[in-house]
Structures are given as structure tokens and as C-alpha cells.
Design an enzyme around this catalytic site. Structure first.
Site, PDB file in Angstrom:
ATOM      1  N   ARG A   1     -12.251  23.251  -0.135  1.00  0.00           N
ATOM      2  CA  ARG A   1     -13.314  24.260  -0.142  1.00  0.00           C
ATOM      3  C   ARG A   1     -12.750  25.656   0.176  1.00  0.00           C
ATOM      4  NH1 ARG A   1     -16.742  20.955   2.364  1.00  0.00           N
ATOM      5  NH2 ARG A   1     -16.994  19.877   0.394  1.00  0.00           N
TER       6      ARG A   1
ATOM      7  N   GLY B   1       0.824  -1.208   0.000  1.00  0.00           N
ATOM      8  CA  GLY B   1       0.000   0.000   0.000  1.00  0.00           C
ATOM      9  C   GLY B   1       0.858   1.258   0.000  1.00  0.00           C
TER      10      GLY B   1
ATOM     11  N   PRO C   1      -4.987   3.640  14.146  1.00  0.00           N
ATOM     12  CA  PRO C   1      -4.762   5.086  14.050  1.00  0.00           C
ATOM     13  C   PRO C   1      -6.052   5.892  14.096  1.00  0.00           C
ATOM     14  CG  PRO C   1      -4.356   4.013  11.931  1.00  0.00           C
ATOM     15  CD  PRO C   1      -4.810   2.947  12.881  1.00  0.00           C
TER      16      PRO C   1
ATOM     17  N   SER D   1      -8.469   1.293  12.001  1.00  0.00           N
ATOM     18  CA  SER D   1      -8.844   2.701  11.961  1.00  0.00           C
ATOM     19  C   SER D   1      -9.808   2.952  13.114  1.00  0.00           C
ATOM     20  CB  SER D   1      -9.527   2.994  10.637  1.00  0.00           C
ATOM     21  OG  SER D   1     -10.293   4.165  10.746  1.00  0.00           O
ATOM     22  N   SER D   2      -9.738   4.168  13.683  1.00  0.00           N
ATOM     23  CA  SER D   2     -10.595   4.436  14.846  1.00  0.00           C
ATOM     24  C   SER D   2     -12.078   4.324  14.487  1.00  0.00           C
ATOM     25  CB  SER D   2     -10.290   5.813  15.427  1.00  0.00           C
ATOM     26  OG  SER D   2     -10.528   6.824  14.478  1.00  0.00           O
ATOM     27  N   CYS D   3     -12.419   4.403  13.194  1.00  0.00           N
ATOM     28  CA  CYS D   3     -13.843   4.344  12.813  1.00  0.00           C
ATOM     29  C   CYS D   3     -14.398   2.924  12.879  1.00  0.00           C
ATOM     30  CB  CYS D   3     -14.067   4.955  11.435  1.00  0.00           C
ATOM     31  SG  CYS D   3     -13.346   3.982  10.121  1.00  0.00           S
TER      32      CYS D   3
ATOM     33  N   ASN E   1      -7.891   9.743  12.991  1.00  0.00           N
ATOM     34  CA  ASN E   1      -8.014  10.392  11.672  1.00  0.00           C
ATOM     35  C   ASN E   1      -6.664  10.956  11.259  1.00  0.00           C
ATOM     36  OD1 ASN E   1     -10.871  10.158  11.908  1.00  0.00           O
ATOM     37  ND2 ASN E   1     -10.901  12.028  13.112  1.00  0.00           N
TER      38      ASN E   1
ATOM     39  N   TYR F   1     -16.578  -1.792   5.534  1.00  0.00           N
ATOM     40  CA  TYR F   1     -15.160  -1.484   5.769  1.00  0.00           C
ATOM     41  C   TYR F   1     -14.745  -1.972   7.164  1.00  0.00           C
ATOM     42  CZ  TYR F   1     -10.971   1.310   6.551  1.00  0.00           C
ATOM     43  OH  TYR F   1      -9.691   1.714   6.852  1.00  0.00           O
TER      44      TYR F   1
ATOM     45  N   TRP G   1     -19.342  21.926   6.588  1.00  0.00           N
ATOM     46  CA  TRP G   1     -20.439  20.992   6.871  1.00  0.00           C
ATOM     47  C   TRP G   1     -20.727  20.911   8.368  1.00  0.00           C
ATOM     48  CZ3 TRP G   1     -19.041  15.950   3.721  1.00  0.00           C
ATOM     49  CH2 TRP G   1     -19.006  16.267   2.356  1.00  0.00           C
TER      50      TRP G   1
ATOM     51  N   LEU H   1      -1.838   7.374   1.418  1.00  0.00           N
ATOM     52  CA  LEU H   1      -1.520   8.326   2.486  1.00  0.00           C
ATOM     53  C   LEU H   1      -0.551   7.708   3.505  1.00  0.00           C
ATOM     54  CD1 LEU H   1      -2.291  11.019   4.057  1.00  0.00           C
ATOM     55  CD2 LEU H   1      -4.101   9.679   5.132  1.00  0.00           C
TER      56      LEU H   1
ATOM     57  N   HIS I   1     -12.400  12.922   3.599  1.00  0.00           N
ATOM     58  CA  HIS I   1     -12.570  13.233   5.017  1.00  0.00           C
ATOM     59  C   HIS I   1     -12.451  14.745   5.231  1.00  0.00           C
ATOM     60  CE1 HIS I   1     -12.854   9.163   6.547  1.00  0.00           C
ATOM     61  NE2 HIS I   1     -12.057   8.841   5.543  1.00  0.00           N
TER      62      HIS I   1
ATOM     63  N   LYS J   1     -11.908  -4.819   8.285  1.00  0.00           N
ATOM     64  CA  LYS J   1     -10.747  -4.418   9.068  1.00  0.00           C
ATOM     65  C   LYS J   1     -10.683  -5.159  10.408  1.00  0.00           C
ATOM     66  CE  LYS J   1      -8.314  -1.612   6.694  1.00  0.00           C
ATOM     67  NZ  LYS J   1      -6.858  -1.824   6.561  1.00  0.00           N
TER      68      LYS J   1
END
Ligand code: GDP
Length: 331
Positions: free
Chosen positions: A197, A20, A173, A117-119, A175, A146, A212, A24, A189, A150
């Protein structure tokens, strides 16, 4: 501090595979390995090695005698793209994880680091979120595909660890943001989305920019090069089968983030909030006691990180293009 004091367990000539590397996180890990003088880092493009192809992955590991693996490949995307492509997110992340972890186990890899991922923690986890919260309640429905994939990847590492004594570990991790992020206007994200923006508002000399949600939710942000340093520390000296959180332990409101972004981008107009857009969780911050005990802490503060990310985004042309918000083998 010398290199060897920092990474006592990790030989500098080890054969290291970053799965990967273009994304990022993977690109930050490659940068960190380079900074610290690791000389034998292997990467493969998707065209060279399709991680969804089990036979190809097995052949690669059989041929290359890989000793250490950073497994940060996977399909990623923001909330909208994630929610509408759950089958793809589940299948691809599950398959990549299973193929690479099994091949690493079959071919004598010394140590593997997997990233969650923390999500993927339960939607209603107590804050700050401790590692023990994993699988303690229902998931956030918009990224269930997802998250399930994970979680299985994390658990696969844990099970190989416990059943076969494999040094397969995982990190969780918070975000992250930085170079090679996804700057799609809607599918990204908050940091890259908001940066685009603000940048466009500045370019167009607009009087205001719209953020948002209410601006009230709190989030924790980690510059990806800080995460990469943590990943090396974990690879070097974390040996537990259960996962370890990686974050700053500090959170800020989205309003505060927007104000910092305004400074970094040098946008002169007013900040408006579009409360018809979802706020999501009111707070999401990790408990980082474990990683602190390992001797790691972040160095790049939010303003500096935003400035670095903005400078990268300008140089790379990412703010000028509008691309589809998904990257396989990325975050
Ligand atoms: P989350 O951490 O899983 O909720 O994911 P996001 O990074 O997408 O959103 C974090 C928070 O930032 C939410 O409260 C959003 O409403 C808010 N937000 C403000 N502006 C933006 C934007 O331009 N893009 C995104 N994705 N979120 C934004």
C-alpha cells in the site's frame, strides 16, 4: 565461533530434507543451511513430490534415507482467505503433517522440526504468551481450521516423541516477514500488505495512505532469516516433546510499524487510519525465555528487516503483480 561450536549435534553432511522450501520460511531455512555449509540439502517441488499423497511421501522417504527434516510445508493465507477456506486449510495442513511425520517415523529419520504459529494459541491467552497456553482455551474462529491442523501436527510430534522416543520437536514462531512473503493487497499479513500500500501510494504520488484499523494494536515481528537461524539451533539442541516459542519478545504498535514503513519506502504523504477495518487482538507477543536459554537471539531489527524485505520485493517484482493469496508448501 566455528561452525562445529554452533551446531555440535548436527553433522554437516547429513541428509536434510526441507519440506516447503519455496515459501517464506522454507526458503530462509535453505539459505541458512547454505550459509552454514550444510552440503546435503534436499528439496522437492510440488510437481516432484505431492505432500498430500501419502504413498508418494512414503516412497520418497524409503528411497532417500533422509536423516533430518524441516517440516515447514503447509497451506497459508491471510485472515480473509483463511476464514473463507477453512475446510481446505484444515484438510491440507492436517494431511501434509500426518504424511510427513508418519513417513519420518517409519523410515528412521534422526530428527524432525515442525512449525506451528503464534496464531494457534487460544484467542485470550495471557500476554506474553507462554508455551503452556497451547490448548488452554477457545481458538480464534477466523482461523480455526488452520489452527486445528497445526495443533494436531504439533501434538503428533509430541506423541511420537513420548511413545516411540522419536526426536520430533516443534517450534512456535511469531509473525514473520521477509523474502518470498505473500504480497497480495488484501489477503496478506500486515507487513507485506502495508508495504504494498505504501509502495503504491508512493508510485502514484498520493497525498496519503490508509492503514487498516486504529493503529493501536501491538504485534511482534521476526525477520524470517532470524527464524531460520533459530530453527537450526532447535534442530541442533532442543530435545523436548513440547513446543518452543520463537520471537523477539518485543512488540510495537501498528502505528509505529506504519511510521517505520513510511521511512523505508520513502513515502512523503500522510498516514491515515481506517477504523472500519478490524484491529484483531489488541496485543500478541510471545514469551521467549526458553529459546533465549538455548542461546539464540534475533539480529535483524525492524527497520533493517523492512528495508531488506522491501528491497527483495522490488527486485522480485512482487509489488507489481497481484496474485492469489495462497501458497501451498509455504509459511
Ligand atoms: P493478526 O496478527 O493475526 O491480527 O494479522 P495481521 O497481520 O493481518 O494484522 C495485524 C494488525 O495490522 C491488525 O490490527 C490489522 O488491522 C493491522 N493492519 C494495518 N494495515 C494492514 C494491512 O494492510 N494488512 C493487514 N493484514 N493488516 C493490517
Amino acid at each position: 565461533m566455528t561452525r562445529t561450536q554452533v551446531f555440535a549435534q548436527l553433522p554437516f553432511d547429513s541428509r536434510i530434507f526441507v519440506a516447503g522450501h519455496a515459501g517464506l520460511v522454507g526458503s530462509a531455512i535453505v539459505r541458512a543451511l547454505g550459509r552454514h555449509g550444510f552440503s546435503n540439502v534436499m528439496v522437492r517441488t510440488r510437481a516432484e513430490l505431492d505432500l498430500l499423497d501419502q504413498a508418494a511421501v512414503q516412497r520418497f522417504f524409503a528411497q532417500e534415507e533422509i536423516e533430518y527434516v524441516f517440516l515447514v510445508a503447509g497451506k497459508v493465507g491471510g485472515i480473509l482467505y483463511n476464514a473463507s477456506h477453512q475446510a481446505d486449510f484444515l484438510y491440507e495442513n492436517l494431511t501434509i503433517s500426518a504424511n510427513v511425520i508418519k513417513a519420518a517415523a517409519d523410515h528412521g529419520v534422526e530428527k524432525l522440526l515442525y512449525t506451528g504459529s503464534s496464531c494457534i494459541y487460544p484467542k485470550l491467552s495471557p500476554q506474553p504468551i507462554r508455551e503452556e497456553s497451547l490448548l488452554s482455551g477457545p481458538l480464534e474462529p477466523t482461523n480455526e481450521g488452520y489452527a486445528l491442523a497445526k495443533i494436531v501436527g504439533l501434538k503428533l510430534c509430541e506423541k511420537y516423541h513420548r511413545q516411540y522416543g522419536k526426536r520430533f520437536v516443534s517450534a512456535m514462531p511469531t509473525n514473520m516477514y521477509g523474502p518470498n512473503d505473500n504480497f497480495h493487497p488484501d489477503h496478506s499479513h500486515v507487513i507485506p500488505g502495508m508495504m504494498r500500500r505504501f509502495h503504491e501510494a508512493k508510485e502514484q504520488k498520493a497525498g496519503s495512505v490508509t492503514v487498516w484499523g486504529s493503529g493501536m494494536p501491538r504485534r511482534e515481528f521476526l525477520y524470517v532469516d532470524d527464524f531460520a537461524e533459530a530453527a537450526l539451533v532447535i534442530m541442533d539442541r532442543y530435545e523436548e516433546p513440547t513446543t518452543i516459542n520463537v520471537g523477539t519478545g518485543d512488540d510495537v504498535t501498528i502505528r509505529h510499524l506504519a511510521e517505520q514503513m513510511q521511512d523505508v519506502v520513502a513515502f512523503q504523504g500522510e498516514i491515515l487510519f481506517d477504523t472500519s477495518k478490524p484491529d484483531g487482538m489488541i496485543r500478541k507477543v510471545l514469551d521467549v525465555s526458553r529459546i533465549r536459554e538455548l542461546g539464540w537471539q534475533p539480529c535483524v531489527g525492524l527497520v533493517e528487516g523492512l528495508a531488506r524485505a522491501y528491497s527483495w520485493a522490488l527486485r522480485s517484482g512482487k509489488l507489481a503483480e497481484s496474485r492469489v493469496a495462497t501458497e501451498t508448501q509455504a509459511r
